[in-house]
Each structure stands twice: as C-alpha cells, then as structure tokens.
Design a protein around this motif. Structure first.
Motif: not given
Length: 131
Positions: A125-131
């Motif tokens: 789980v990466w500290e990258i947010y997606q929307i």
C-alpha cells in the motif's frame, strides 16, 4: 482549518486537472499518446510539463502536480507533497503554512470515508492517493 476546506480543495484540484486534460485532449487514449510527444508547452495561460508518469501544471501562480500511471480505474494520483503544493500556492485558500502531518491526517479521513483510495501494487500500500 484545512479540515473545513479539504473537500473544496479536492474538488478544485480535480477540476484544475480535468480542465487541462480536456483542453489538451478530451480522449484519454489520445491524451496518453499526445503527452508522450508534447512534453511541455502552454495552453492559453496554463503551462504544462510532463515528467515520467506525472505532469506539472501552473497557472496564475498555482502549481498542480499529478500522476496518471500506473493506469487503473483512477485517473488522478497524487502524493501528500503534491496536494500540499497545490494548497499553498493557491491564494484563494488563504493558507500560508501547512504541516505535512496535519494534511496526512485529513487525507487519511478521506481514505476512510471512501472519497480517496490509496494505490496498492502487489501487496504494498503506497502513500499515493487516487481519485
């Protein structure tokens, strides 16, 4: 204070990116092809520069960075730093100082309520947010 306006910030961020994408190329497949050829330039007052799997947009002093790879059902990806940069360079919010832990906490609540999704590759789980 950021708790109160984060949904507006997120809506503004997505609108900023979607406006650019539509002006650059409304078709996502064509967008990807065109972005590999036209790495930097201007569209009216908007300056853009593609780098790796991401893009930097700048208009009226507002800096908006986003990633669009790896390709999945979420067309916009960003890290904490990119969102922080967008907030701090956007004078409309009136925020001149924003600590990363504070923003991280607010973004985490958006993950918890399903507004944002973190990027998962394999079992990481990466500290990258997606929307």
């Amino acid at each position: 204070m950021i708790n109160l306006i984060i949904r507006k910030v997120l809506n503004d961020y997505v609108a900023f990116i979607n406006d650019f994408k539509h002006q650059f190329s409304p078709n996502m497949e064509e967008f990807e092809k065109k972005s590999s050829r036209n790495r930097s330039g201007h569209i009216d007052e908007l300056k853009y520069q593609f780098h790796g799997a991401g893009c930097r947009l700048e208009k009226d002093g507002v800096i908006c960075e986003f990633d669009f790879m790896p390709a999945n059902e979420y067309s916009i990806k960003f890290c904490l730093w990119k969102m922080r940069e967008f907030i701090l360079t956007n004078k409309a919010y009136g925020i001149v100082k924003l600590e990363e832990p504070e923003l991280h906490e607010v973004l985490h609540t958006l993950v918890e309520d399903g507004t944002l999704v973190k990027l998962v590759l394999g079992s990481v789980v990466w500290e990258i947010y997606q929307i």
